[in-house]
Write a protein that holds these residues in place. Structure first.
Motif, short mmCIF file in Angstrom:
data_model
loop_
_atom_site.label_atom_id
_atom_site.label_comp_id
_atom_site.label_asym_id
_atom_site.label_seq_id
_atom_site.Cartn_x
_atom_site.Cartn_y
_atom_site.Cartn_z
N ALA A 293 0.78 -1.20 -0.16
CA ALA A 293 0.12 0.03 -0.22
C ALA A 293 0.98 1.28 0.01
CB ALA A 293 -0.92 -0.11 1.29
N VAL A 294 2.26 1.28 -0.58
CA VAL A 294 2.69 2.34 -0.82
C VAL A 294 2.55 3.14 -2.31
CG1 VAL A 294 5.44 3.00 -1.13
CG2 VAL A 294 4.83 1.63 0.66
N PRO A 295 2.09 4.14 -2.42
CA PRO A 295 1.80 4.80 -3.57
C PRO A 295 3.02 5.24 -4.25
CG PRO A 295 1.62 6.50 -1.79
CD PRO A 295 1.58 4.98 -1.12
N ILE A 307 -4.07 2.41 -15.89
CA ILE A 307 -4.16 1.55 -14.89
C ILE A 307 -4.62 2.82 -13.54
CG2 ILE A 307 -3.32 0.04 -13.21
CD1 ILE A 307 -1.31 -0.63 -15.48
N PHE A 308 -3.95 3.72 -13.54
CA PHE A 308 -3.80 4.67 -12.40
C PHE A 308 -4.52 6.04 -12.97
CE2 PHE A 308 -0.11 1.71 -11.63
CZ PHE A 308 -0.31 1.27 -10.60
N GLU A 309 -5.08 6.71 -11.90
CA GLU A 309 -5.67 8.00 -12.01
C GLU A 309 -4.68 8.83 -11.10
OE1 GLU A 309 -9.68 10.49 -11.32
OE2 GLU A 309 -9.64 8.45 -10.88
N ASP A 310 -4.26 10.08 -11.63
CA ASP A 310 -3.55 10.88 -11.06
C ASP A 310 -4.00 11.69 -9.73
OD1 ASP A 310 -1.02 12.59 -10.47
OD2 ASP A 310 -1.85 14.09 -11.90
N ASN A 311 -3.20 11.64 -8.69
CA ASN A 311 -3.73 12.25 -7.35
C ASN A 311 -4.85 11.40 -6.78
OD1 ASN A 311 -1.99 14.49 -7.67
ND2 ASN A 311 -3.44 15.42 -8.98
N LYS A 312 -5.11 10.26 -7.38
CA LYS A 312 -6.27 9.30 -6.60
C LYS A 312 -5.70 7.91 -6.18
CE LYS A 312 -10.84 7.68 -6.93
NZ LYS A 312 -12.09 7.72 -7.69
N THR A 313 -4.93 7.40 -7.26
CA THR A 313 -4.33 6.11 -6.97
C THR A 313 -2.94 6.00 -7.34
OG1 THR A 313 -4.83 5.50 -9.13
CG2 THR A 313 -6.25 4.74 -7.74
N ALA A 314 -2.14 7.23 -7.70
CA ALA A 314 -0.78 7.44 -7.90
C ALA A 314 -0.67 8.85 -8.05
CB ALA A 314 -0.45 6.44 -9.04
N TRP A 315 0.71 9.00 -8.37
CA TRP A 315 1.08 10.33 -8.91
C TRP A 315 1.85 10.23 -10.11
CZ3 TRP A 315 2.15 9.04 -3.84
CH2 TRP A 315 1.39 9.84 -2.67
N LEU A 316 1.34 11.10 -11.43
CA LEU A 316 1.93 10.82 -12.76
C LEU A 316 2.44 11.89 -13.07
CD1 LEU A 316 -0.92 9.03 -12.82
CD2 LEU A 316 0.15 7.77 -14.54
N CYS A 317 3.44 12.10 -13.88
CA CYS A 317 4.27 13.18 -14.38
C CYS A 317 5.16 13.01 -15.39
CB CYS A 317 4.68 14.04 -13.30
SG CYS A 317 6.56 13.58 -12.69
N ASN A 345 -6.03 3.49 -1.91
CA ASN A 345 -6.84 3.42 -3.51
C ASN A 345 -5.99 2.73 -4.38
OD1 ASN A 345 -8.53 5.06 -2.16
ND2 ASN A 345 -8.05 6.98 -2.88
N GLY A 346 -4.72 2.74 -4.56
CA GLY A 346 -4.22 2.22 -5.69
C GLY A 346 -3.98 0.67 -5.58
N GLN A 347 -4.01 0.20 -4.26
CA GLN A 347 -3.78 -1.15 -3.96
C GLN A 347 -5.25 -1.71 -4.21
OE1 GLN A 347 -4.14 -3.42 0.13
NE2 GLN A 347 -1.84 -3.26 -0.47
N LEU A 350 -5.56 -2.16 -8.05
CA LEU A 350 -5.15 -3.33 -8.62
C LEU A 350 -5.54 -4.69 -8.47
CD1 LEU A 350 -1.29 -2.18 -7.90
CD2 LEU A 350 -2.43 -2.41 -10.27
N LEU A 351 -6.06 -4.81 -7.02
CA LEU A 351 -6.87 -6.24 -6.73
C LEU A 351 -8.04 -6.31 -7.57
CD1 LEU A 351 -6.65 -5.75 -2.61
CD2 LEU A 351 -5.54 -7.36 -4.36
N ASP A 352 -8.40 -5.37 -8.03
CA ASP A 352 -9.91 -5.28 -9.03
C ASP A 352 -9.19 -5.85 -10.35
OD1 ASP A 352 -11.59 -4.42 -7.10
OD2 ASP A 352 -11.65 -2.53 -7.51
N ILE A 353 -8.22 -5.06 -10.80
CA ILE A 353 -7.92 -5.55 -12.22
C ILE A 353 -6.48 -6.14 -12.39
CG2 ILE A 353 -9.10 -3.13 -12.98
CD1 ILE A 353 -6.56 -2.18 -13.61
#
Length: 370
Positions: A293-295, A307-317, A345-347, A350-353
């Protein structure tokens, strides 16, 4: 129960964080699986832990003969899968009609392309390398088209590097084991602890990340680095004397040691240059982070955005100093609870997909309809 033979390209003591949960655990609910590893220290075949077969490295291209010579009937296998090694694949395909098994080829990472791009980064790529790569690519494509099913890590990997492959394709991405999640240990310090695990080399340009950190006005952070390239790391870090007090260097030699370090971090670092090699797959290390559970702060590419949404399940840049610096400043200002929420949230995402149990069930279905 049908038998399944998986011929890896790994030695018996290698980190099998992908092979273990999928082939040694969840797929065994569907098939009786034997897994082959190699050893340069053994002179004869050895069986371990019921389903592991260790074969001398010198016999790598004679795997099937070695099995037969040791009383293993190849006609018992309904499926034979080969991981990454096309030389072994060629020998397996020669015998598929003799023994009647279906053949699968697993491509976990395009290692030859990686070497080519590394040579280019180090100004070592030659015209001969380019021609040789085209020839090998044609040969690989032909072999994969002779298989019954192709198992790349992502569809982009196939589309970018093996676009002429026509055989049935089933994607097996890196994922997390839903039954093995690790507790995220919150450290007592106020600083944000960033963690990087993996290779450090010229191709990954980690100095861009360090340049961004060196520009931060707040010094309330630590960078934890665990790499099997300590000499390269030391030489790189020597250029960042102002950051040295903020950096902790580790060399985790086992999966358990690595997970123990990750669990004490706040944010994983998996931001890589904007090149096809890195944009076509999700690094396994990202799954290691989210299993605790480390983002993650990761590259803003199509694969990660799917897979991921910025500021919700990860940070993307984007991969440039200013973009990374801006994102780091945003992260450092967050509370511990806000950071932890991104990890949770990210964990869950991933458990879902992206969990190995679901992948194993879907793979078994694909194999059964071949």
């Amino acid at each position: 129960m049908q038998k399944f033979l998986y011929i890896t390209d790994q030695n018996e003591y290698s980190d099998n964080s992908f092979i273990g949960p999928l082939f040694e655990k969840y797929l065994t609910k569907h098939y009786d699986i034997d897994i082959i590893y190699f050893s340069k220290f053994k002179g004869t075949l050895e069986k371990k832990d019921n389903n592991k077969i260790i074969i001398p490295l010198a016999d790598k291209l004679n795997v099937l003969e070695v099995l037969e010579n040791n009383g293993i009937n190849l006609k018992d296998y309904a499926y034979v899968a080969v991981r990454n090694d096309t030389k072994i694949l060629k020998e397996v395909i020669k015998r598929k009609n003799i023994y009647g098994f279906k053949v699968a080829f697993r491509l976990s990472f395009p290692k030859r392309i990686a070497k080519l791009q590394m040579d280019e980064a180090n100004n070592k790529k030659s015209y001969f390398d380019i021609i040789s790569n085209k020839i090998q690519l044609h040969q690989e494509t032909s072999l994969i088209n002779d298989c019954d099913i192709f198992l790349p890590t992502t569809r982009k990997m196939r589309d970018k590097y093996l676009k002429d492959v026509k055989t049935r394709t089933f994607i097996i991405p890196s994922a997390i084991d839903p039954e093995v999640l690790h507790h995220n240990i919150q450290h007592e310090g106020e600083e944000k602890r960033f963690f990087y695990a993996g290779t450090l080399d010229k191709l990954r340009e980690f100095e861009t990340v360090l340049d961004a950190f060196s520009q931060l006005s707040s010094g309330s952070f630590k960078i934890m680095i665990s790499t099997k390239d300590p000499e390269y790391a030391q030489n790189l870090l020597a250029k960042y004397s102002t950051l040295r007090e903020n950096i902790e260097l580790y060399n985790a030699t086992t999966k358990e040691e690595l997970l123990a370090l990750i669990a004490k971090a706040d944010i994983g670092l998996s931001i890589l240059p904007d090149i096809q090699l890195f944009n076509t797959s999700t690094p396994v290390k990202i799954m290691d982070y989210y299993a605790s559970a480390v983002p993650c702060l990761m590259s803003k590419n199509d694969n990660n955005l799917s897979i991921f949404e910025d500021n919700k399940t990860a940070w993307l840049c984007d991969f440039d100093k200013d973009s990374i610096k801006t994102k780091l400043e945003e992260i450092i200002k967050l509370s511990k609870d806000e950071v932890a929420l991104i990890g949770d949230n990210g964990q869950h995402r991933l458990l879902d997909i992206r969990n190995y149990k679901r992948i194993a069930d879907d793979l078994a279905h694909q194999l059964n309809v071949l």
